[in-house]
Design a protein around this motif. Structure first.
Motif, mmCIF file in Angstrom:
data_model
loop_
_atom_site.group_PDB
_atom_site.id
_atom_site.type_symbol
_atom_site.label_atom_id
_atom_site.label_comp_id
_atom_site.label_asym_id
_atom_site.label_seq_id
_atom_site.Cartn_x
_atom_site.Cartn_y
_atom_site.Cartn_z
ATOM 1 N N PRO A 261 0.837 -1.207 0.000
ATOM 2 C CA PRO A 261 0.000 0.000 0.000
ATOM 3 C C PRO A 261 0.867 1.251 0.000
ATOM 4 O O PRO A 261 1.763 1.395 0.839
ATOM 5 C CB PRO A 261 -0.793 -0.128 1.306
ATOM 6 N N PRO A 262 0.654 2.179 -0.921
ATOM 7 C CA PRO A 262 1.518 3.372 -1.004
ATOM 8 C C PRO A 262 1.561 4.189 0.270
ATOM 9 O O PRO A 262 2.585 4.821 0.567
ATOM 10 C CB PRO A 262 0.882 4.174 -2.154
ATOM 11 N N GLN A 263 0.481 4.181 1.065
ATOM 12 C CA GLN A 263 0.489 4.978 2.292
ATOM 13 C C GLN A 263 1.454 4.431 3.338
ATOM 14 O O GLN A 263 1.767 5.103 4.320
ATOM 15 C CB GLN A 263 -0.924 5.082 2.884
ATOM 16 N N CYS A 264 1.949 3.198 3.137
ATOM 17 C CA CYS A 264 2.892 2.587 4.080
ATOM 18 C C CYS A 264 4.337 2.669 3.604
ATOM 19 O O CYS A 264 5.233 2.080 4.220
ATOM 20 C CB CYS A 264 2.528 1.117 4.325
ATOM 21 N N ALA B 204 5.687 -5.314 10.079
ATOM 22 C CA ALA B 204 6.013 -3.921 10.395
ATOM 23 C C ALA B 204 4.821 -3.008 10.152
ATOM 24 O O ALA B 204 4.588 -2.057 10.917
ATOM 25 C CB ALA B 204 7.213 -3.470 9.562
ATOM 26 N N MET B 205 4.057 -3.245 9.098
ATOM 27 C CA MET B 205 2.924 -2.374 8.785
ATOM 28 C C MET B 205 1.836 -2.442 9.841
ATOM 29 O O MET B 205 1.000 -1.534 9.945
ATOM 30 C CB MET B 205 2.341 -2.752 7.414
ATOM 31 N N VAL C 179 10.836 -0.872 8.508
ATOM 32 C CA VAL C 179 11.720 -1.751 7.737
ATOM 33 C C VAL C 179 12.334 -0.932 6.620
ATOM 34 O O VAL C 179 11.627 -0.260 5.862
ATOM 35 C CB VAL C 179 10.960 -2.959 7.167
ATOM 36 N N LEU C 180 13.651 -0.979 6.534
ATOM 37 C CA LEU C 180 14.385 -0.229 5.516
ATOM 38 C C LEU C 180 14.840 -1.190 4.429
ATOM 39 O O LEU C 180 15.378 -2.272 4.719
ATOM 40 C CB LEU C 180 15.600 0.452 6.157
ATOM 41 N N ARG C 181 14.606 -0.803 3.166
ATOM 42 C CA ARG C 181 14.983 -1.653 2.036
ATOM 43 C C ARG C 181 15.780 -0.835 1.023
ATOM 44 O O ARG C 181 15.538 0.357 0.838
ATOM 45 C CB ARG C 181 13.746 -2.227 1.346
ATOM 46 N N SER C 182 16.709 -1.510 0.332
ATOM 47 C CA SER C 182 17.524 -0.853 -0.688
ATOM 48 C C SER C 182 17.091 -1.309 -2.069
ATOM 49 O O SER C 182 16.609 -2.429 -2.242
ATOM 50 C CB SER C 182 19.004 -1.198 -0.478
ATOM 51 N N LEU C 183 17.255 -0.437 -3.056
ATOM 52 C CA LEU C 183 17.035 -0.799 -4.451
ATOM 53 C C LEU C 183 18.354 -0.792 -5.228
ATOM 54 O O LEU C 183 18.570 -1.630 -6.099
ATOM 55 C CB LEU C 183 16.032 0.158 -5.110
ATOM 56 N N GLY C 184 19.244 0.140 -4.913
ATOM 57 C CA GLY C 184 20.510 0.215 -5.621
ATOM 58 C C GLY C 184 21.343 -1.038 -5.484
ATOM 59 O O GLY C 184 21.980 -1.490 -6.443
ATOM 60 N N ALA D 28 6.380 1.032 6.816
ATOM 61 C CA ALA D 28 5.946 1.166 8.208
ATOM 62 C C ALA D 28 4.432 1.354 8.216
ATOM 63 O O ALA D 28 3.781 1.355 7.156
ATOM 64 C CB ALA D 28 6.653 2.336 8.884
ATOM 65 N N ASN D 29 3.860 1.493 9.401
ATOM 66 C CA ASN D 29 2.437 1.799 9.455
ATOM 67 C C ASN D 29 2.209 3.182 8.854
ATOM 68 O O ASN D 29 3.141 3.995 8.759
ATOM 69 C CB ASN D 29 1.911 1.710 10.904
ATOM 70 N N PRO D 30 1.002 3.496 8.386
ATOM 71 C CA PRO D 30 0.782 4.755 7.661
ATOM 72 C C PRO D 30 1.216 6.007 8.411
ATOM 73 O O PRO D 30 1.710 6.963 7.785
ATOM 74 C CB PRO D 30 -0.731 4.748 7.408
ATOM 75 N N ALA D 31 1.058 6.029 9.733
ATOM 76 C CA ALA D 31 1.437 7.230 10.480
ATOM 77 C C ALA D 31 2.950 7.469 10.434
ATOM 78 O O ALA D 31 3.411 8.591 10.176
ATOM 79 C CB ALA D 31 0.963 7.112 11.929
ATOM 80 N N LEU D 32 3.734 6.409 10.684
ATOM 81 C CA LEU D 32 5.186 6.556 10.656
ATOM 82 C C LEU D 32 5.684 6.871 9.245
ATOM 83 O O LEU D 32 6.497 7.785 9.041
ATOM 84 C CB LEU D 32 5.857 5.271 11.154
#
Length: 616
Positions: A80-83, A210-211, A218-223, A238-242
């Motif tokens: 979900p984009p809000q997360c 985490a959501m 949760v941190l993710r890399s693309l490079g 993360a959850n939408p608020a964070l």
């Protein structure tokens, strides 16, 4: 390449000079890069051709908004984009996490990615560093880490899974349990930047969990995954608020046109991406096997696209790095500036086999040729210290056999006198066929061995002089003393019955028959306390010419028990990185098949970062 390559490293604020700096003044030709951990198989040549054809438009015009690019990525990943919040690399997101969500203190295991220690300190926060023990293979004990956080009263906890630089892996279940145990903290960050390269579990990510939690990011890399470090893009979940709090602070155009172009073309290349991850995992196993064959080199189990390596005793990482670069055009990551590490450690990125051959050739030349193919032996049975300071390296250098140089022929032909058969920290190399112990554990390197293990040496040559001079007078039984028993007296030809090692009322035999047989209990009488390396120096130097393989009887030692690494180093399972607690001992060869890839089998079925096939 400049004559003084050290100036390139001292002249940059980063751990290594950029590839552009290395290419300048060198006819545009750069070194083989074992330093920057990115995917060497993605993008495909066809994707690069597509980007080259569109280069003019890509660099001429503004990109779309970050919301547009994020929405495309979320459709691909089924999130979900809000997360989700996308950043100009994971470093930008770490910076905003620190500014917005870290109030006064942050805990992180070390060694780890430098921004997790440096960024909070730059803004005046207290950083509580939990040292990972070299004696435990740099494995993170989450229970002890939790206790450390409670004692320190830390507000924010960070875990990198897999960890950088050692590649240590934590199972999904254990991470979820830790998140729940830390539910009262301000924030828990799980950095999964290298998780796409893991194969210990089919679904290792905790994005879905985490959501649902109020204090987890949760941190993710693309490079790193896509082999495009220069584009600078990553994301957090993360959850939408964070997620919304971080997203609201990001600059308007923090994602560039290259990032947009790559994200929108990914849906057509899911199959190629999945294949690239599988190839990196295969290369990791092969590369670890080749490196583990070098005398004195220790290779730690990894689930990342890199291997953490300890150099032989006496080797200096900066010298090895500079010589590899100037003499062999190979760039490696020397880890002396990482908190919790030292200059004796290097991180080597997983690369294709031809590049690995070049690396191994360079290491053989730099580490052994100037010493006539000899290496300083590692004679210790293990050290319970945490690496990370020059003082520690000096201490180990002085007390662990420094200066003893065994001929390579002797190392290959026979075991070092007195080395125990149980797993030990820091002795040398080849990959045994035995299964890994539960939970992975410390790699146990040993010198390369070409055939069956040679029988133990004659007691007259292996028992330290101090022991041979002990009077045979009877002594009352004593409980095991908390002092180090000379390792030279600990090799039985077959297992002894479980019993404490105590003085016996049997005279010490100064000479024994030539046939290999279990050592008499009296030979195990403890000597007076001494430096750990002292008992080993005579034995290592007294190996007679009669010990040649042709003159030796077959070894009486039986096969290695299941779950115990053979004397010689990493098990095949450890090299694969299957270090999660409870992993069953694999039976070669079928048991060592990697878990299914977490990659994306088709353009219509890209990986769901919140769980494959699970509705969001």
């Amino acid at each position: 390449m400049p004559d003084n390559v050290t100036s390139l490293f001292r002249g940059t604020a980063a751990h290594s000079p950029s590839m552009a700096a290395l290419r300048r003044g060198n006819d545009g030709a750069g070194p083989v890069d074992f330093c920057i951990p990115c995917n060497p198989y993605f993008p495909t040549p066809e994707m690069f051709e597509d980007m080259a054809a569109r280069l003019r438009d890509i660099i001429t015009y503004y990109p779309s908004s970050a919301d547009t690019i994020t929405a495309e990525l979320c459709q691909l990943l089924q999130l979900p984009p809000q997360c989700v919040a996308m950043g100009n690399g994971s470093t930008e997101l770490i910076t905003w996490i620190d500014h917005l969500l870290v109030r006064e203190s942050l805990a992180v295991p070390v060694p780890t990615f430098g921004r997790w220690t440096d960024q909070p300190m730059e803004t005046g926060k207290r950083v509580d560093m939990f040292p990972l023990q070299e004696a435990n293979g740099f494995a993170l004990d989450l229970a002890r880490y939790g206790e450390f956080i409670r004692k320190r009263g830390t507000k924010v906890a960070v875990i990198c899974n897999p960890n950088n630089p050692d590649g240590g892996f934590l199972s999904r279940q254990s991470v979820v349990q830790f998140m729940d145990a830390m539910a009262d903290l301000d924030l828990v960050v799980i950095d999964e930047s290298f998780l796409e390269f893991a194969d210990a579990e089919a679904e290792p990510s905790v994005v879905q969990e985490a959501m649902l939690r109020p204090n987890v990011i949760v941190l993710r890399s693309l490079g790193k995954n896509f082999g495009l470090h220069g584009i600078r893009f990553g994301y957090l979940v993360a959850n939408p608020a964070l997620a919304g709090k971080v997203r609201s602070m990001l600059p308007k155009w923090n994602l560039n046109s290259f990032a947009e172009h790559v994200v929108f073309m990914l849906k057509e290349h899911g199959t190629e991406y999945a294949r690239s991850l599988l190839q990196v995992r295969r290369d990791r196993l092969e590369m670890a096997s080749q490196l583990a064959g070098l005398p004195g080199l220790t290779v730690y189990p990894s689930q990342g696209n890199f291997l953490f390596v300890r150099l032989p005793l006496g080797a200096e990482g900066t010298v090895v790095r500079d010589r590899l670069l100037t003499e062999h055009r190979v760039l490696v990551r020397e880890c002396g500036n990482k908190i919790g590490s030292s200059s004796r450690f290097v991180r080597l990125v997983v690369r294709p086999e031809p590049d690995v051959r070049r690396l191994v050739t360079g290491l053989e030349h730099v580490l052994y040729e100037t010493r006539k193919k000899t290496a300083v032996p590692e004679l210790s049975a293990g050290n319970a210290y945490s690496s990370g300071t020059a003082a520690v390296d000096r201490l180990i250098n002085e007390t662990n056999g420094a200066g003893m140089r065994l001929p390579a022929q002797a190392i290959a032909a026979a075991p070092s006198p007195g080395l125990p058969t149980a797993p030990a920290a820091g002795t040398g190399m080849p990959l045994p066929a035995a299964a890994a112990p539960a939970g992975g554990g410390m790699p146990v390197p040993a010198a390369a061995q070409a055939g069956p293990m040679a029988p133990p040496p004659q007691p007259a040559a292996s028992v330290p002089r101090q022991q041979q001079q002990l009077p045979p007078a009877p002594q009352p039984p004593l409980p095991p003393a908390p002092q180090q028993i000379p390792a030279a007296a600990q090799i039985p030809a077959q297992p002894l019955a479980p019993q404490p090692v105590v003085p016996q009322q049997v005279p010490v035999q100064p000479q024994m028959p030539p046939a290999p047989q279990p050592m008499a209990p009296a030979a195990m009488t403890p000597a007076a306390p001494m430096a750990p390396a002292a008992p080993m120096a005579p034995a290592a130097a007294m190996a007679p010419a009669a010990m040649a393989p042709a003159a030796m009887a077959p070894a009486a030692m039986g096969p290695t028990p299941p779950g115990v690494p053979a004397r010689g180093g990493l098990t095949a399972a450890q090299v694969r990185g299957m270090t999660a607690p409870g992993t069953p001992a694999p039976a070669p060869p079928a048991g060592l098949t990697p878990a299914p890839a977490t990659g994306w089998p088709s353009a219509q079925s890209w990986p769901n970062a919140a769980g494959m096939g699970q509705p969001v």
